[in-house]
Write an enzyme that holds these catalytic residues in place. Structure first.
Site, PDB file in Angstrom:
ATOM      1  NE  ARG A   1      -3.605  -0.274   2.695  1.00  0.00           N
ATOM      2  CZ  ARG A   1      -4.068  -0.819   3.825  1.00  0.00           C
ATOM      3  NH1 ARG A   1      -3.669  -0.368   4.996  1.00  0.00           N
ATOM      4  NH2 ARG A   1      -4.930  -1.805   3.793  1.00  0.00           N
TER       5      ARG A   1
ATOM      6  NE  ARG B   1      -2.584   1.691   9.557  1.00  0.00           N
ATOM      7  CZ  ARG B   1      -3.388   0.677   9.240  1.00  0.00           C
ATOM      8  NH1 ARG B   1      -4.126   0.724   8.149  1.00  0.00           N
ATOM      9  NH2 ARG B   1      -3.469  -0.378  10.020  1.00  0.00           N
TER      10      ARG B   1
ATOM     11  CE  LYS C   1      -6.239  -0.787  11.095  1.00  0.00           C
ATOM     12  NZ  LYS C   1      -7.253  -1.371  10.169  1.00  0.00           N
TER      13      LYS C   1
ATOM     14  CE  LYS D   1      -7.825   3.120   9.202  1.00  0.00           C
ATOM     15  NZ  LYS D   1      -8.889   2.245   8.661  1.00  0.00           N
TER      16      LYS D   1
ATOM     17  CB  CYS E   1     -13.776  -4.085   1.871  1.00  0.00           C
ATOM     18  SG  CYS E   1     -14.398  -5.762   2.108  1.00  0.00           S
TER      19      CYS E   1
ATOM     20  CB  CYS F   1      -9.057  -9.691   2.564  1.00  0.00           C
ATOM     21  SG  CYS F   1      -9.137  -9.224   4.304  1.00  0.00           S
TER      22      CYS F   1
ATOM     23  CB  CYS G   1     -14.913  -9.627   7.898  1.00  0.00           C
ATOM     24  SG  CYS G   1     -13.588  -8.462   8.259  1.00  0.00           S
TER      25      CYS G   1
ATOM     26  CB  CYS H   1     -12.121  -2.451   4.818  1.00  0.00           C
ATOM     27  SG  CYS H   1     -11.083  -3.292   6.000  1.00  0.00           S
TER      28      CYS H   1
END
Ligand code: SRM
Ligand code: SF4
Length: 569
Positions: free
Chosen positions: A82, A152, A214, A216, A433, A439, A478, A482
């Site tokens: 990414r 991120r 994480k 954001k 996503c 994934c 899931c 995302c």
């Protein structure tokens, strides 16, 4: 009652993720040794997690798992990378290299635009990893800190109309991104073969064990909320006077994931904490990040994100700590307003007289198929375009700064490669996503099934005379969410292959979380429910009433006011 939270944290065992970071020697681990090991295509032990800080995930093709297992072969390991691209802007001429690498060296031959304004390569073999980092470095890019427990890729509203303010917002996105980057030299040493510098590798902001989870960030220019700010940990909403950003409203603690059946996990919308003038932006960013760094839960990753820290300590206590660290007092929130989240497709003339062309890319997946030559078309545009590509948070692309002279040429290419095909409003506002096959966390299809659902939805809407309306429809494979499903008007969240939870009742500007309507239902059942709800909407809606508002007004679903209580009730 105030909780003795610090005591709880001390008594519990730190997560293994914390041990990995602590022992990693500032994110080096033994990645270099693994790169020399030709016996496997994968990374071993802690390195599996550490490469994420460098922007890569080890994956295997899940469609091939059983077959390879039966053949007693190692899973088809390859990396997803990414890129870091604050604000989503990349010069078109740099795209030529991105396109070339994807076509020649990745297993899937695709480029995937993400909903955080960047792109991913899927399927890079371990032996090609240094090449991809060197290629990125040559064009001034990297993949540092696009994954794991760091700040991120920083988002910024893609607004081609107000170019001056957008430029300022974009500069802030870059500044914040750079300011919060890890300082370790590990990335340069490992991937770019830079000599090991004898250094203490201080991490003044992130600390030796980086963040608990994480993190954001967005920079937002109202009235467009295309970045879906309410899903982010830290948000700066620009307040503009005389065509200049004079300050920001600050909102913190958004996040959308939960765990099926775990009522201690819930999505939450970022909450206003106050206004700051523009010169205080970095101090406030540092104070928010370091408070989360020091107070975030490092004993339970499911309770570690900023929204849980805020809930554990209380919003006011968290806010006071930020003010103390930044030595700044927040002022009251200034007025702002959002009108939409979608991209504005087609041609737009900028203030500086250049043109922008926004193109729809289904799921952000750029590839050549029998129907559409998206990859070749964008390459052709990149070959003649002197401006930029801007990736939007809706997984689309804006060809920006097009000169009057190039306008017709670019339009011709876009039309002939199927990049300007007519599409419905519901498709334009859809998102999924990645999910299968790459994934590892996917429970049900998302990207590969989105088009099927949209086609069905289009015919339901046509049947009831609603074909021009917008419904924000999103799928995630899931509950990590995302595809930002928990900000959709209709959202599907995967439970198992072919089965989803159906959520309804988000709104179009993205500040309401939808609620579960039906649990664990099949694709066929989903369509029956959608047909029923949309039929009712067509008959009983108030003038111009959006679908998400309608289902709440008509009590098909209760509005979620406080997700901590209402999401599971
Ligand atoms: Fe995500 C993990 C893909 C945006 C919440 N996400 C993953 C991984 C890396 C799976 C993994 O950990 O092994 C997925 C890789 C799939 C693949 O093969 O590419 C993945 N997430 C994506 C992308 C590509 C979806 C897309 O279709 O665009 C997005 C990449 C954004 C980027 O460029 O950085 C992406 N992920 C999001 C968002 C939406 C957003 O940020 O606006 C969310 C919900 C917002 C939030 O953070 O709450 C999101 N992803 C997660 C989570 C749950 C995190 C949590 O708070 O619990 C995970 C799992 C985790 O971190 O443990 C996850
Ligand atoms: Fe994978 Fe789940 Fe994220 Fe979809 S929502 S990309 S299935 S982690």
């Amino acid at each position: 009652m105030k909780k003795n939270y610090k005591k709880i944290v001390v008594e519990k065992k730190l997560t293994d993720a914390e041990r990995i970071k602590e022992n990693s020697n500032y994110l080096r681990g033994t990645i270099v040794d693994d790169l020399k090991n030709e016996i496997t295509n994968g990374f071993s032990g802690d390195n599996f997690s550490l490469i994420r800080f460098h922007g890569m995930y080890q994956q295997d093709d899940r469609d091939l798992r059983i077959e390879r297992h039966e053949q007693k072969l190692e899973p088809r390991y390859a990396m997803m990378l990414r890129c870091r691209l604050p604000g989503g802007i990349i010069q078109a001429k740099k795209w030529l290299k991105i396109d070339y690498f994807a076509g020649k060296y990745t297993l899937y031959r695709t480029i995937r635009l993400t909903n955080r304004q960047t792109f991913q390569f899927h399927g890079i073999l371990k032996k090609k990893l240094k090449d991809v980092h060197k290629m990125l470095h040559d064009i001034g890019l990297d993949s540092l800190a696009t994954a794991n427990d760091v700040n991120r890729n920083v988002l910024c509203t893609s607004n081609p109309m107000q170019s001056l303010i957008h430029q300022e917002g974009y500069e802030w996105a870059k500044k914040i991104s750079n300011f919060l980057l890890p300082h370790t030299k590990a990335y340069a040493e490992i991937w770019l073969d830079k000599k090991k510098i004898i250094t203490t590798d201080k991490e003044p902001i992130l600390g030796k064990t980086y963040l608990p989870r994480k993190f954001k960030t967005t920079v937002v220019i109202p009235p467009y909320n295309d970045v879906d700010l309410y899903a982010n940990d830290m948000n700066f909403i620009a307040i503009v006077e005389n065509q200049k950003i004079i300050g920001f409203n600050v909102l913190i603690g958004g996040g959308l994931s939960f765990i099926h059946g775990n009522k201690n996990t819930w999505p939450f919308l970022a909450t206003e904490i106050g206004y700051i003038s523009v010169e205080n932006t970095l101090s406030i960013a540092e104070a928010i990040v370091t408070t989360q760094r020091d107070w975030g839960n490092r004993t339970d990753r499911a309770n570690a994100k900023t929204r849980y820290t805020i809930n554990n300590f209380g919003l006011n206590v968290f806010k006071k700590e930020i003010e103390k660290r930044a030595k700044i007092s927040f002022e009251p929130i200034r007025d702002y307003n959002f009108i939409s989240r979608g991209d504005r497709f087609g041609w737009i003339k900028n203030i500086n007289k250049s043109w922008s062309l926004t193109l729809f890319i289904q799921n952000g997946r750029i590839y050549d198929s029998n129907d559409q030559l998206l990859k070749s078309g964008l390459l052709k545009i990149a070959e003649i375009h002197e401006g930029n590509f801007r990736i939007t948070s809706n997984q689309n692309i804006i060809i920006s700064e097009i000169s009057e002279e190039n306008k017709n040429k670019i339009e011709k290419i876009a039309i002939s490669y199927g990049l300007m095909n007519k599409i419905s409003n519901v498709r334009k506002n859809s998102m999924a996503c990645v999910s299968f096959p790459t994934c590892p966390l996917a429970m049900a299809e998302a990207e590969r099934i989105l088009s099927f659902f949209i086609t069905q939805l289009e015919s339901i809407m046509l049947k009831y005379g609603l074909e021009h309306e917008i419904i924000i429809f999103r799928i995630s494979g899931c509950p990590n969410g995302c595809g930002r499903t928990l900000l959709a008007e209709i959202g599907l969240i995967g439970k198992s292959i072919g089965r989803y939870n159906l959520y309804i009742g988000g709104n179009q500007i993205g500040n309401r979380i939808p609620k579960i309507y039906k649990e664990n239902i099949t694709e066929k059942e989903i369509l029956i429910h959608l047909n029923y709800l949309i039929k009712n909407w067509s008959i009983e809606r108030n003038k111009k009433e959006d679908f998400g508002d309608f289902v709440i007004r008509k009590n098909f679903i209760k509005e979620i006011v406080n997700p901590i209580h209402d999401f599971w009730s």
